[in-house]
Design a protein around this motif. Structure first.
Motif, PDB file in Angstrom:
ATOM      1  N   ARG A 325       0.832  -1.220   0.000  1.00 22.68           N
ATOM      2  CA  ARG A 325       0.000   0.000   0.000  1.00 22.68           C
ATOM      3  C   ARG A 325       0.862   1.263   0.000  1.00 22.68           C
ATOM      4  N   GLU A 326       1.949   1.211   0.788  1.00 28.94           N
ATOM      5  CA  GLU A 326       2.816   2.391   0.847  1.00 28.94           C
ATOM      6  C   GLU A 326       3.539   2.614  -0.485  1.00 28.94           C
ATOM      7  N   THR A 327       3.923   1.530  -1.149  1.00 31.85           N
ATOM      8  CA  THR A 327       4.562   1.683  -2.465  1.00 31.85           C
ATOM      9  C   THR A 327       3.588   2.342  -3.440  1.00 31.85           C
ATOM     10  N   LEU A 328       2.347   1.872  -3.438  1.00 30.91           N
ATOM     11  CA  LEU A 328       1.356   2.437  -4.373  1.00 30.91           C
ATOM     12  C   LEU A 328       0.975   3.866  -3.979  1.00 30.91           C
ATOM     13  N   ARG A 329       1.144   4.204  -2.706  1.00 28.74           N
ATOM     14  CA  ARG A 329       0.895   5.596  -2.290  1.00 28.74           C
ATOM     15  C   ARG A 329       2.015   6.501  -2.796  1.00 28.74           C
ATOM     16  N   LEU A 330       3.246   6.091  -2.497  1.00 30.62           N
ATOM     17  CA  LEU A 330       4.384   6.963  -2.778  1.00 30.62           C
ATOM     18  C   LEU A 330       4.722   7.000  -4.272  1.00 30.62           C
ATOM     19  N   CYS A 331       4.562   5.889  -4.946  1.00 28.63           N
ATOM     20  CA  CYS A 331       4.942   5.800  -6.363  1.00 28.63           C
ATOM     21  C   CYS A 331       3.754   5.293  -7.170  1.00 28.63           C
ATOM     22  N   PRO A 332       2.650   6.035  -7.205  1.00 29.52           N
ATOM     23  CA  PRO A 332       1.492   5.518  -7.942  1.00 29.52           C
ATOM     24  C   PRO A 332       1.797   5.465  -9.431  1.00 29.52           C
ATOM     25  N   PRO A 333       1.638   4.309 -10.066  1.00 32.92           N
ATOM     26  CA  PRO A 333       2.006   4.227 -11.482  1.00 32.92           C
ATOM     27  C   PRO A 333       1.108   5.061 -12.377  1.00 32.92           C
ATOM     28  N   VAL A 334      -0.128   5.308 -11.956  1.00 31.18           N
ATOM     29  CA  VAL A 334      -1.029   6.166 -12.747  1.00 31.18           C
ATOM     30  C   VAL A 334      -1.259   7.438 -11.914  1.00 31.18           C
ATOM     31  N   PRO A 335      -0.576   8.547 -12.240  1.00 33.57           N
ATOM     32  CA  PRO A 335      -0.622   9.702 -11.339  1.00 33.57           C
ATOM     33  C   PRO A 335      -1.884  10.566 -11.423  1.00 33.57           C
ATOM     34  N   VAL A 336      -2.608  10.513 -12.546  1.00 32.80           N
ATOM     35  CA  VAL A 336      -3.895  11.232 -12.637  1.00 32.80           C
ATOM     36  C   VAL A 336      -4.883  10.384 -13.422  1.00 32.80           C
ATOM     37  N   VAL A 337      -6.182  10.536 -13.091  1.00 28.36           N
ATOM     38  CA  VAL A 337      -7.197   9.962 -13.971  1.00 28.36           C
ATOM     39  C   VAL A 337      -8.026  11.132 -14.507  1.00 28.36           C
ATOM     40  N   VAL A 338      -8.542  10.988 -15.704  1.00 25.58           N
ATOM     41  CA  VAL A 338      -9.215  12.144 -16.328  1.00 25.58           C
ATOM     42  C   VAL A 338     -10.621  11.807 -16.807  1.00 25.58           C
ATOM     43  N   ARG A 339     -11.504  12.800 -16.662  1.00 27.54           N
ATOM     44  CA  ARG A 339     -12.899  12.674 -17.111  1.00 27.54           C
ATOM     45  C   ARG A 339     -13.301  13.984 -17.772  1.00 27.54           C
ATOM     46  N   ARG A 340     -14.146  13.908 -18.795  1.00 22.93           N
ATOM     47  CA  ARG A 340     -14.696  15.118 -19.410  1.00 22.93           C
ATOM     48  C   ARG A 340     -16.115  15.302 -18.906  1.00 22.93           C
ATOM     49  N   LEU A 341     -16.414  16.501 -18.352  1.00 20.10           N
ATOM     50  CA  LEU A 341     -17.761  16.731 -17.815  1.00 20.10           C
ATOM     51  C   LEU A 341     -18.775  16.839 -18.951  1.00 20.10           C
ATOM     52  N   ARG A 342     -19.892  16.106 -18.796  1.00 21.29           N
ATOM     53  CA  ARG A 342     -20.991  16.254 -19.765  1.00 21.29           C
ATOM     54  C   ARG A 342     -22.028  17.217 -19.245  1.00 21.29           C
ATOM     55  N   GLU A 343     -21.944  17.484 -17.947  1.00 20.87           N
ATOM     56  CA  GLU A 343     -22.849  18.449 -17.313  1.00 20.87           C
ATOM     57  C   GLU A 343     -21.998  19.310 -16.401  1.00 20.87           C
ATOM     58  N   PRO A 344     -22.457  20.527 -16.088  1.00 21.94           N
ATOM     59  CA  PRO A 344     -21.668  21.339 -15.159  1.00 21.94           C
ATOM     60  C   PRO A 344     -21.581  20.668 -13.786  1.00 21.94           C
ATOM     61  N   MET A 345     -20.495  20.917 -13.078  1.00 24.63           N
ATOM     62  CA  MET A 345     -20.346  20.321 -11.743  1.00 24.63           C
ATOM     63  C   MET A 345     -19.696  21.341 -10.806  1.00 24.63           C
ATOM     64  N   TRP A 346     -20.194  21.402  -9.578  1.00 21.38           N
ATOM     65  CA  TRP A 346     -19.583  22.276  -8.582  1.00 21.38           C
ATOM     66  C   TRP A 346     -18.382  21.571  -7.978  1.00 21.38           C
ATOM     67  N   LEU A 347     -17.205  22.184  -8.127  1.00 16.73           N
ATOM     68  CA  LEU A 347     -15.983  21.612  -7.559  1.00 16.73           C
ATOM     69  C   LEU A 347     -15.115  22.752  -7.041  1.00 16.73           C
ATOM     70  N   TYR A 391     -11.145   7.731  -0.526  1.00 14.86           N
ATOM     71  CA  TYR A 391     -10.903   8.867  -1.427  1.00 14.86           C
ATOM     72  C   TYR A 391      -9.555   9.535  -1.180  1.00 14.86           C
ATOM     73  N   THR A 392      -8.727   8.949  -0.305  1.00 17.31           N
ATOM     74  CA  THR A 392      -7.393   9.516  -0.085  1.00 17.31           C
ATOM     75  C   THR A 392      -6.285   8.533  -0.475  1.00 17.31           C
ATOM     76  N   TRP A 393      -6.631   7.257  -0.642  1.00 18.00           N
ATOM     77  CA  TRP A 393      -5.675   6.274  -1.187  1.00 18.00           C
ATOM     78  C   TRP A 393      -6.321   5.755  -2.471  1.00 18.00           C
ATOM     79  N   ILE A 394      -5.854   6.293  -3.602  1.00 19.09           N
ATOM     80  CA  ILE A 394      -6.603   6.054  -4.846  1.00 19.09           C
ATOM     81  C   ILE A 394      -5.700   5.573  -6.004  1.00 19.09           C
ATOM     82  N   PRO A 395      -4.755   4.676  -5.733  1.00 15.53           N
ATOM     83  CA  PRO A 395      -3.895   4.240  -6.851  1.00 15.53           C
ATOM     84  C   PRO A 395      -4.685   3.522  -7.937  1.00 15.53           C
ATOM     85  N   PHE A 396      -5.848   2.958  -7.577  1.00 18.46           N
ATOM     86  CA  PHE A 396      -6.661   2.245  -8.564  1.00 18.46           C
ATOM     87  C   PHE A 396      -7.829   3.103  -9.052  1.00 18.46           C
ATOM     88  N   GLY A 397      -7.778   4.409  -8.814  1.00 18.94           N
ATOM     89  CA  GLY A 397      -8.881   5.275  -9.216  1.00 18.94           C
ATOM     90  C   GLY A 397     -10.057   5.071  -8.263  1.00 18.94           C
TER      91      GLY A 397
END
Ligand code: HEM
Length: 476
Positions: A325-347, A391-397
């Motif tokens: 778990r610590e390896t996947l935290r410190l060195c996550p192989p996928v550093p971002v995941v991306v989505r395109r909004l189809r509707e507006p979203m409050w963030l 939502y704070t350990w998310i190496p698998f999205g």
């Protein structure tokens, strides 16, 4: 600017007016002011330091311009990330912002399908990675790793990452095609290795980063290498459909998918099956994560000793679990995941317009000081007796697109590390830690995990069961 609606307006025009109004109301979090081309260069050259700089300057949500497809809103506040992962799946699109994956995985891969097709396909693929199908996988993983370790030279430096690629490819081949040995499968394996080597050539990686997925999709060398893999995989599909199982027990992914039916009774088309199998066979993150696990462990002899004691005592795997778990935290192989909004979203206090790309950032989330004190240190102990946050350990999205092989990948990492530590003593080569470098799918140690074997377990390669108490290592 508010606009009045004309009752005679067509649906399309109405949608355009609505999204114009939407865009007018919308705002974006702050971000670097440099021109897009400069930001894209920084992103290409050193994405992780670029993300860290942006976060230091702009906070937990910021806007970067690194792609032709418009701005990306990068998110690393757990509440914002949760909002994206739990949003109505049909309000998020993936194929456009993940276009870079399409030439390799294929447009019909589960990873790139939009809703509702994505969920239908996911339900077909998921059983192969759960329940009775995965029961025997642990022993298989250990056996493949053990066979690999016997080939390692003693006293001669070598790169661990390619060796881990060989292990994970062999494991996934056996899971996808079953315990079958045949010339045609040897060919699939060799062609996959050629395709991976083609993609991981540093000059080509630079070209993909700068010129984008379009360059890759058009490149004759890539098309040849990908085309050969697809043809060989589809050949295997056809053989299996014609009943030439070559000893398959029907539990492999290919058999499961070849027999799977949509609700209307239709099977997956050959193209769908081909893209799906290539997606699974292209597993890059597990081998890079294994390379990082050893890179970190070998530079922390106290942690390595503690883990080896646990492995050799054969009692439980609490520390192994924490190390993974610590390896996947410190060195996550996928550093971002991306989505395109189809509707507006409050963030992050902004109403983000439809059409904007949002990017839950695994790398920055994992480096939050408030969640992970001393975030840059390798401290497996932080996960002992402490569950990882959804939502704070998310190496698998997260959400409905969370990695469908997450538990399989965790199991594989543990079994491979355990086998290696039981069979050989390793030392790192070079005093300093390895830096981060890009590979085609994930981030890897820049010296590719350079190590040397300094000792082997007495009696040579072991073939006993995984639960056997393992004796200590002998120095050579
Ligand atoms: C340590 C190893 C792994 C890591 C860190 C990892 C990470 C991820 C991440 C972050 C996603 C989500 C992408 C997104 O939200 O856009 C994902 C999805 C996926 N992964 Fe993995 N993965 C790993 C291993 C594997 C393996 C071994 C396989 C299969 C052999 C696999 C197959 C998939 C598939 C099919 C999806 C798409 C799921 C969907 O869209 O429903 N992954 N993975």
């Amino acid at each position: 600017m508010a606009r009045s609606m004309n009752p005679a307006t067509s649906d399309d025009a109405r949608a355009t007016l609505a999204s114009d109004a939407d865009a007018a109301d919308a705002t974006l979090p702050p971000g670097p002011r440099a021109p897009g081309a400069v930001q894209a260069l920084q992103w290409t050259r050193s994405p992780l330091p670029f993300l860290e700089r942006c976060r230091r300057r702009h906070g937990d949500a910021f806007t970067i311009r690194v792609s032709h497809g418009g701005p990306w809103v990068v998110l690393c506040d757990p509440e914002d990330v949760k909002r994206v992962f739990t949003a109505d799946p049909s309000s998020l699109a993936v194929s456009e912002p993940n276009a870079v994956l399409a030439p390799l995985l294929g447009r019909r891969s589960v990873m790139l399908l939009e809703e509702p097709e994505h969920m239908t396909r996911r339900r077909l693929v998921l059983p192969a990675f759960h329940g009775r199908h995965t029961e025997g996988y642990g022993d298989l993983m250990a056996e493949v790793a053990r066979r690999e370790v016997t080939r390692w030279p003693v006293g001669e430096p070598f790169e661990l990452w390619p060796r881990m690629q060989a292990v994970t490819l062999e494991v996934v081949m056996r899971i996808v095609f079953g315990p079958v040995q045949s010339e045609s499968l040897d060919r699939v394996r060799a062609l996959l290795e050629q395709l991976t080597a083609w993609l991981n050539d540093p000059r080509r990686l630079a070209a993909i980063a700068v010129l984008g997925p379009g360059w890759l999709a058009r490149n004759p060398g890539f098309r040849r290498a990908r085309g050969r893999v697809e043809a060989a995989v589809l050949d295997e599909v056809r053989r299996r459909r014609e009943g030439a199982g070559d000893g398959s027990d029907g539990n492999d992914v290919l058999s499961i998918l070849a027999q799977a039916r949509y609700e209307d009774g239709a099977p997956l088309t050959d193209k769908d099956l081909g893209d799906e199998l290539i997606t699974l066979l292209s597993d890059g993150p597990t081998s890079t994560s294994l390379a990082w696990a050893f890179e970190r462990l070998l530079r922390h002899p106290d942690k390595l000793a503690r883990l080896r004691d646990e492995v050799l005592d054969g009692e439980g795997d609490a520390y192994m679990d924490a190390v993974v778990r610590e390896t996947l935290r410190l060195c996550p192989p996928v550093p971002v995941v991306v989505r395109r909004l189809r509707e507006p979203m409050w963030l992050a206090g902004h109403r983000i317009a439809a059409g904007t790309t949002v990017a839950p950032c695994v790398y920055l989330m994992h480096r939050r000081e408030d969640v992970y004190p001393e975030p840059g240190r390798f401290l497996p102990e932080r996960f002992l007796g402490q569950a990882a946050g959804t939502y704070t350990w998310i190496p698998f999205g997260g959400g409905v697109r969370r990695c469908l092989a997450a538990s399989f990948a965790l199991q594989e990492m543990k079994r491979v590390i355990r086998t290696v530590l039981a069979e050989v003593a390793l030392q790192p080569v070079g005093a300093g830690s390895e830096d981060v470098a890009r590979s085609s799918i994930a981030f890897v140690p820049n010296r590719r995990g350079l190590v040397v074997v300094t000792g082997r377990a007495p009696g040579g390669p072991r073939t006993a069961g995984a639960d056997e108490t393992l004796p200590g290592l002998r120095a050579e």
